[in-house]
Design a protein around this motif. Sequence first.
Motif, short mmCIF file in Angstrom:
data_model
loop_
_atom_site.label_atom_id
_atom_site.label_comp_id
_atom_site.label_asym_id
_atom_site.label_seq_id
_atom_site.Cartn_x
_atom_site.Cartn_y
_atom_site.Cartn_z
N SER A 25 0.83 -1.20 0.00
CA SER A 25 0.00 0.00 0.00
C SER A 25 0.87 1.26 0.00
N HIS A 26 1.94 1.26 0.80
CA HIS A 26 2.85 2.41 0.85
C HIS A 26 3.57 2.58 -0.49
N ILE A 27 3.94 1.48 -1.11
CA ILE A 27 4.62 1.55 -2.41
C ILE A 27 3.68 2.12 -3.47
N MET A 28 2.40 1.67 -3.44
CA MET A 28 1.42 2.19 -4.39
C MET A 28 1.25 3.70 -4.22
N ALA A 32 2.08 6.59 -6.98
CA ALA A 32 1.07 7.56 -7.41
C ALA A 32 1.57 8.99 -7.20
N ASP A 33 2.22 9.25 -6.06
CA ASP A 33 2.71 10.59 -5.75
C ASP A 33 3.73 11.09 -6.77
N PHE A 34 4.51 10.18 -7.31
CA PHE A 34 5.55 10.56 -8.27
C PHE A 34 5.19 10.21 -9.71
N ASN A 35 3.88 9.94 -9.96
CA ASN A 35 3.38 9.63 -11.32
C ASN A 35 4.15 8.48 -11.98
N LEU A 36 4.55 7.52 -11.19
CA LEU A 36 5.29 6.40 -11.74
C LEU A 36 4.40 5.44 -12.52
N PHE A 37 3.09 5.47 -12.26
CA PHE A 37 2.19 4.61 -13.03
C PHE A 37 2.24 4.98 -14.51
N GLU A 38 2.21 6.29 -14.78
CA GLU A 38 2.28 6.74 -16.16
C GLU A 38 3.65 6.42 -16.77
N GLU A 123 -6.72 -2.64 -7.88
CA GLU A 123 -7.66 -1.91 -7.03
C GLU A 123 -6.97 -0.74 -6.32
N ASP A 124 -5.74 -0.96 -5.86
CA ASP A 124 -4.97 0.13 -5.24
C ASP A 124 -4.70 1.24 -6.27
N TYR A 125 -4.39 0.83 -7.49
CA TYR A 125 -4.13 1.79 -8.57
C TYR A 125 -5.38 2.63 -8.83
N ARG A 126 -6.55 1.98 -8.88
CA ARG A 126 -7.81 2.70 -9.10
C ARG A 126 -8.07 3.71 -7.99
N LYS A 127 -7.82 3.30 -6.73
CA LYS A 127 -8.03 4.21 -5.60
C LYS A 127 -7.12 5.42 -5.69
N GLU A 128 -5.87 5.18 -6.03
CA GLU A 128 -4.91 6.29 -6.13
C GLU A 128 -5.27 7.23 -7.27
N LYS A 129 -5.74 6.66 -8.37
CA LYS A 129 -6.14 7.48 -9.51
C LYS A 129 -7.34 8.36 -9.13
N LYS A 130 -8.29 7.79 -8.40
CA LYS A 130 -9.46 8.54 -7.94
C LYS A 130 -9.04 9.65 -6.97
N ARG A 131 -8.12 9.31 -6.04
CA ARG A 131 -7.63 10.31 -5.09
C ARG A 131 -6.93 11.46 -5.80
#
Length: 148
Positions: A25-28, A32-38, A123-131
């Motif tokens: 969860s912390h890694i996710m 998200a904070d550093f836009n690493l998903f993109e 699911e964690d990715y979706r939550k972070e995207k929504k946040r």
Amino acid sequence: MVDYFEERGINASEDADTRRARLESHIMRLMADFNLFEELGMPNQLAPPASKEVVNSLVEEKIAKSNSGKCDICLKEYEIDEITKVMPCKHKFHSECIDAWLSKTNSCPLCRYELPTDDKFYEDYRKEKKRAKERDADIANLHNSMFS
């Protein structure tokens, strides 16, 4: 005197799976904070299948009259007394058509409404995207209230 675990905020009585889930969860959150998903190309990743439990709990509806529409997956007309499944977005499909569809992806074929999945990472990715969207909206509201 505090011990090693207390000093680092670790609950020593937690099992390894709980600690691992918290770390994930912390890694996710960090990603998200550093836009690493993109950076990793995750927005283009196909969504995982919908949760079997959710698919099995979809509301079933019996077709009562003729000319009540068609299934938008197989494009066949509904027949009287045929069982369909209704998605939470109110779109309905033949049971076998939507079951096959949701075994590949978690979204409605018409409006892309997303059902929950069994994939914790997604699911964690979706939550972070929504946040992230909510944070952007909050910042825009704050900015507009200050400068308008």
